[in-house]
Design a protein around this motif. Structure first.
Motif, PDB file in Angstrom:
ATOM      1  N   VAL A 338      15.910 -11.390 -28.471  1.00 19.49           N
ATOM      2  CA  VAL A 338      15.210 -12.398 -27.683  1.00 19.49           C
ATOM      3  C   VAL A 338      13.706 -12.152 -27.677  1.00 19.49           C
ATOM      4  O   VAL A 338      12.909 -13.096 -27.823  1.00 19.49           O
ATOM      5  CB  VAL A 338      15.774 -12.434 -26.250  1.00 19.49           C
ATOM      6  N   GLN A 339      13.290 -10.897 -27.514  1.00 26.03           N
ATOM      7  CA  GLN A 339      11.857 -10.615 -27.478  1.00 26.03           C
ATOM      8  C   GLN A 339      11.213 -10.920 -28.830  1.00 26.03           C
ATOM      9  O   GLN A 339      10.113 -11.471 -28.894  1.00 26.03           O
ATOM     10  CB  GLN A 339      11.624  -9.154 -27.092  1.00 26.03           C
ATOM     11  N   THR A 340      11.900 -10.574 -29.911  1.00 27.65           N
ATOM     12  CA  THR A 340      11.392 -10.905 -31.243  1.00 27.65           C
ATOM     13  C   THR A 340      11.247 -12.412 -31.397  1.00 27.65           C
ATOM     14  O   THR A 340      10.236 -12.908 -31.903  1.00 27.65           O
ATOM     15  CB  THR A 340      12.337 -10.362 -32.322  1.00 27.65           C
ATOM     16  N   THR A 341      12.257 -13.152 -30.947  1.00 26.32           N
ATOM     17  CA  THR A 341      12.235 -14.609 -31.069  1.00 26.32           C
ATOM     18  C   THR A 341      11.057 -15.213 -30.319  1.00 26.32           C
ATOM     19  O   THR A 341      10.362 -16.102 -30.829  1.00 26.32           O
ATOM     20  CB  THR A 341      13.541 -15.210 -30.541  1.00 26.32           C
ATOM     21  N   LEU A 342      10.807 -14.746 -29.115  1.00 26.49           N
ATOM     22  CA  LEU A 342       9.710 -15.300 -28.323  1.00 26.49           C
ATOM     23  C   LEU A 342       8.355 -15.036 -28.965  1.00 26.49           C
ATOM     24  O   LEU A 342       7.458 -15.890 -28.931  1.00 26.49           O
ATOM     25  CB  LEU A 342       9.755 -14.727 -26.904  1.00 26.49           C
ATOM     26  N   PHE A 343       8.177 -13.879 -29.580  1.00 23.16           N
ATOM     27  CA  PHE A 343       6.917 -13.610 -30.273  1.00 23.16           C
ATOM     28  C   PHE A 343       6.800 -14.455 -31.545  1.00 23.16           C
ATOM     29  O   PHE A 343       5.697 -14.843 -31.933  1.00 23.16           O
ATOM     30  CB  PHE A 343       6.785 -12.124 -30.593  1.00 23.16           C
ATOM     31  N   LEU A 344       7.915 -14.737 -32.200  1.00 23.47           N
ATOM     32  CA  LEU A 344       7.871 -15.647 -33.340  1.00 23.47           C
ATOM     33  C   LEU A 344       7.458 -17.045 -32.894  1.00 23.47           C
ATOM     34  O   LEU A 344       6.670 -17.728 -33.571  1.00 23.47           O
ATOM     35  CB  LEU A 344       9.227 -15.691 -34.037  1.00 23.47           C
ATOM     36  N   ALA A 379      13.667 -18.186 -23.773  1.00 23.04           N
ATOM     37  CA  ALA A 379      12.999 -17.952 -22.491  1.00 23.04           C
ATOM     38  C   ALA A 379      14.031 -17.894 -21.366  1.00 23.04           C
ATOM     39  O   ALA A 379      13.974 -17.007 -20.487  1.00 23.04           O
ATOM     40  CB  ALA A 379      11.976 -19.051 -22.220  1.00 23.04           C
ATOM     41  N   MET A 380      14.989 -18.819 -21.359  1.00 23.85           N
ATOM     42  CA  MET A 380      16.046 -18.790 -20.350  1.00 23.85           C
ATOM     43  C   MET A 380      16.968 -17.588 -20.555  1.00 23.85           C
ATOM     44  O   MET A 380      17.488 -17.013 -19.590  1.00 23.85           O
ATOM     45  CB  MET A 380      16.856 -20.087 -20.408  1.00 23.85           C
ATOM     46  N   ASN A 381      17.154 -17.211 -21.804  1.00 22.80           N
ATOM     47  CA  ASN A 381      17.957 -16.016 -22.098  1.00 22.80           C
ATOM     48  C   ASN A 381      17.285 -14.767 -21.540  1.00 22.80           C
ATOM     49  O   ASN A 381      17.934 -13.900 -20.943  1.00 22.80           O
ATOM     50  CB  ASN A 381      18.138 -15.895 -23.616  1.00 22.80           C
ATOM     51  N   LEU A 382      15.976 -14.655 -21.719  1.00 24.41           N
ATOM     52  CA  LEU A 382      15.248 -13.513 -21.180  1.00 24.41           C
ATOM     53  C   LEU A 382      15.325 -13.473 -19.663  1.00 24.41           C
ATOM     54  O   LEU A 382      15.442 -12.394 -19.057  1.00 24.41           O
ATOM     55  CB  LEU A 382      13.786 -13.572 -21.634  1.00 24.41           C
ATOM     56  N   ALA A 383      15.261 -14.639 -19.036  1.00 21.79           N
ATOM     57  CA  ALA A 383      15.327 -14.703 -17.578  1.00 21.79           C
ATOM     58  C   ALA A 383      16.721 -14.402 -17.036  1.00 21.79           C
ATOM     59  O   ALA A 383      16.883 -14.176 -15.832  1.00 21.79           O
ATOM     60  CB  ALA A 383      14.867 -16.078 -17.099  1.00 21.79           C
ATOM     61  N   GLY A 384      17.729 -14.409 -17.909  1.00 22.32           N
ATOM     62  CA  GLY A 384      19.081 -14.075 -17.477  1.00 22.32           C
ATOM     63  C   GLY A 384      19.840 -15.230 -16.857  1.00 22.32           C
ATOM     64  O   GLY A 384      20.667 -15.034 -15.959  1.00 22.32           O
TER      65      GLY A 384
END
Length: 549
Positions: A338-344, A379-384
């Protein structure tokens, strides 16, 4: 099957030699062999993960030298899962970076540098996950350090050199401390092999064992960016090119978390520093997310959320139970993706609009709906948000905290819930500013220089320089659409485009799909990670696989 264990390390290194021999020529061939070798590493990683799940840990002694003399590589469930996730992510980031380079038509780019450095980074990550002793764990870290410094400073701008220098100084400090810890470990135990240390450290005096544990935890906390050892990260990662920032944020900090998982369960069971780890976890959550709330640049927002969510993983390690370790493993796999995806996605926004400064963005949900979807899901995945994988990992950790029942555990459960809510607030803030509201006046147009020198006192303030020099990221001089201006020490010039290159979109979409797959496969993933946690806490399968008894 054991013979396959070294290949995720050996293949990238062998191809790196070929690429260095080729140099900056044969661009298409360079791209092909990079994709081929990373595809092969991904297949090997899946095979090793399945084999470790079915048959137990796989080990190989290189050169047939038995411990403690020989180099031992071990693939158990944890290593197999980390290899698989990291291989998938590095392959997608490579596709993204190739799309970015092809769109720029930048024949002057240092392809002869980027590709070898990237493959060396992949080899270092694989070496770290497979290392069966402290020395090879150190070697894996150093391989990553060398490659990451090259990748971090590609383009040679003043900002990148400054950030890269900070990164290298911090990394060298941790490397020296790691060497001291390795020397002390060998002095008291006569070996650095993990399996032998698991047996011998129990006979070492408690004070010495606690000192070794504290030194190794400090080293790995620096690598993982655990507060208060995380100050270097927000200023280092956002300056790098988007693909480099993505793979750094997704992978390199998790290598530190993996090392903490491995050593705390195998070498220091029933560790005495659990309360200290819980304090560090809570502080990382709080400081990281509050820092994210205060930011107005998307890359810095994501950098601070990275620090915050490292706290969840340290939370699971600190509790040291089957449920908490399993939850931590789920969260590591989830967060890498998820973090990689958000930076992409941040890189796509920067390429389209020339900036990641939220105050200068707007209207993307209307003008770029695909980009909006690519941001919203991770983003919603990161927020849980249920039922996404971020929720699965957090729920496992919080249930373990409630089951523990201690004061620190309850504090972390409350901190985890508050951090999730603040993460949702931060992601909603980004959505409202960059996607939902109308575009602010004076938004960048196609062909504007994307990255340039900062407003500082570099050089002489002559009138000619002020007319020719760009003045900050996303606010440079207009150039013809599709043109590329060569890099210099004062700034790297890249052009924006409203039509994003399809390989970048495909790679980002695949990363989003990979994150969603953890939700679809939530049951099998949780079962696998619980088995991995049981194996880690049991220790016997690992020791028997290495020592043969």
């Amino acid at each position: 099957m054991n013979a396959l264990v070294p290949l995720p390390v050996v293949l990238p290194l062998c191809v790196t030699g070929l690429k260095l021999a080729i140099g900056p020529r044969l661009h298409r061939f360079q791209r092909f062999i990079s994709l081929a070798v990373l595809g092969a590493v991904l297949v090997l990683s899946v095979v090793l993960m399945v084999a470790a799940d079915r048959h137990g840990p796989l080990s190989v002694h290189l050169g047939d030298f038995a411990p403690p003399v020989g180099i031992t590589l071990v693939a158990d469930r944890l290593a197999g899962l980390m290899l698989t996730v990291s291989s998938a992510v590095t392959l997608l980031v490579l596709v993204y970076s190739l799309g970015q380079g092809m769109a720029d038509r930048d024949d002057q780019a240092p392809v002869g540098v980027f590709h070898p450095a990237y493959l060396i980074l992949v080899a270092g990550v694989s070496c770290t996950f497979l290392a069966g002793d402290l020395v090879n764990l150190y070697v894996g870290f150093e391989i990553m350090l060398v490659a990451s410094f090259v990748l971090l400073t590609i383009g040679g701008t003043a900002t990148r050199i400054r950030a890269g220098s900070t990164y290298v100084i911090i990394s060298l400090f941790s490397s020296v401390l790691f060497l001291v810890a390795i020397a002390m470990t060998y002095a008291v135990a006569g070996t650095v092999n993990f399996a032998q240390l698991a047996q011998r450290l129990q006979e070492v005096p408690l004070g010495v064992r606690t000192l070794l544990e504290a030194m190794l935890l400090t080293v790995f906390a620096i690598k993982a960016a655990v507060f208060p050892l995380a100050a270097w990260l927000p200023d280092s990662y956002p300056t790098a090119p988007a693909p480099v920032t993505a793979v750094f944020a997704g992978l390199l900090t998790k290598v530190g978390v993996y090392s903490m998982l491995r050593t705390q369960t195998l070498l220091f069971p029933g560790h005495r520093l659990g309360d200290l780890l819980m304090l560090a976890a809570l502080a990382s959550m709080a400081v990281g997310i509050l820092g994210a709330v205060a930011q107005t640049d998307l890359k810095r927002v994501l950098s601070f959320t990275l620090i915050s969510h490292i706290g969840y993983m340290v939370f699971g390690i600190a509790l040291a139970g089957r449920g908490s370790i399993g939850g931590a493993i789920v969260y590591v796999a989830h967060h890498i993706t998820v973090q990689t995806t958000l930076f992409l996605v941040a890189g796509l926004i920067e390429r389209r609009d020339g900036t990641t400064e939220l105050t200068r963005l707007g209207g993307l949900a209307k003008t770029a709906p695909l980009l909006a979807v690519l941001f919203f899901v991770p983003a919603m995945n990161l927020a849980g948000i249920p039922p996404l994988s971020g929720f699965i990992g957090k729920l496992g950790l919080m249930r373990a905290g409630v089951a523990d029942g201690g004061g620190w555990a309850w504090a972390l459960v409350a901190g985890s819930a508050a951090t999730s809510l603040l993460t949702l607030y931060v992601m909603a803030k980004v959505w409202n500013l960059a996607f939902w509201r109308d575009a602010p006046p004076g938004a960048e147009e196609e062909g504007v220089v994307l990255e340039s020198a900062e407003d500082d006192d570099t050089g002489d303030d002559t009138g000619d320089d002020e007319e020719e020099r760009p003045t900050g990221s996303g606010s440079g001089l207009p150039v013809p659409a599709g043109a590329v201006v060569s890099a210099g020490f004062l700034g790297q010039s890249i052009t924006t485009t409203k039509h994003l290159p399809w390989p970048m979109l495909v790679a980002t979409g695949a990363a989003v799909a990979l994150g969603l797959s953890y939700t679809v496969l939530g049951g099998p993933l949780t079962t696998f990670t619980q088995a991995a946690a049981t194996e880690l806490l049991n220790r016997t399968p690992y020791i028997e696989a290495v020592l043969g008894r």
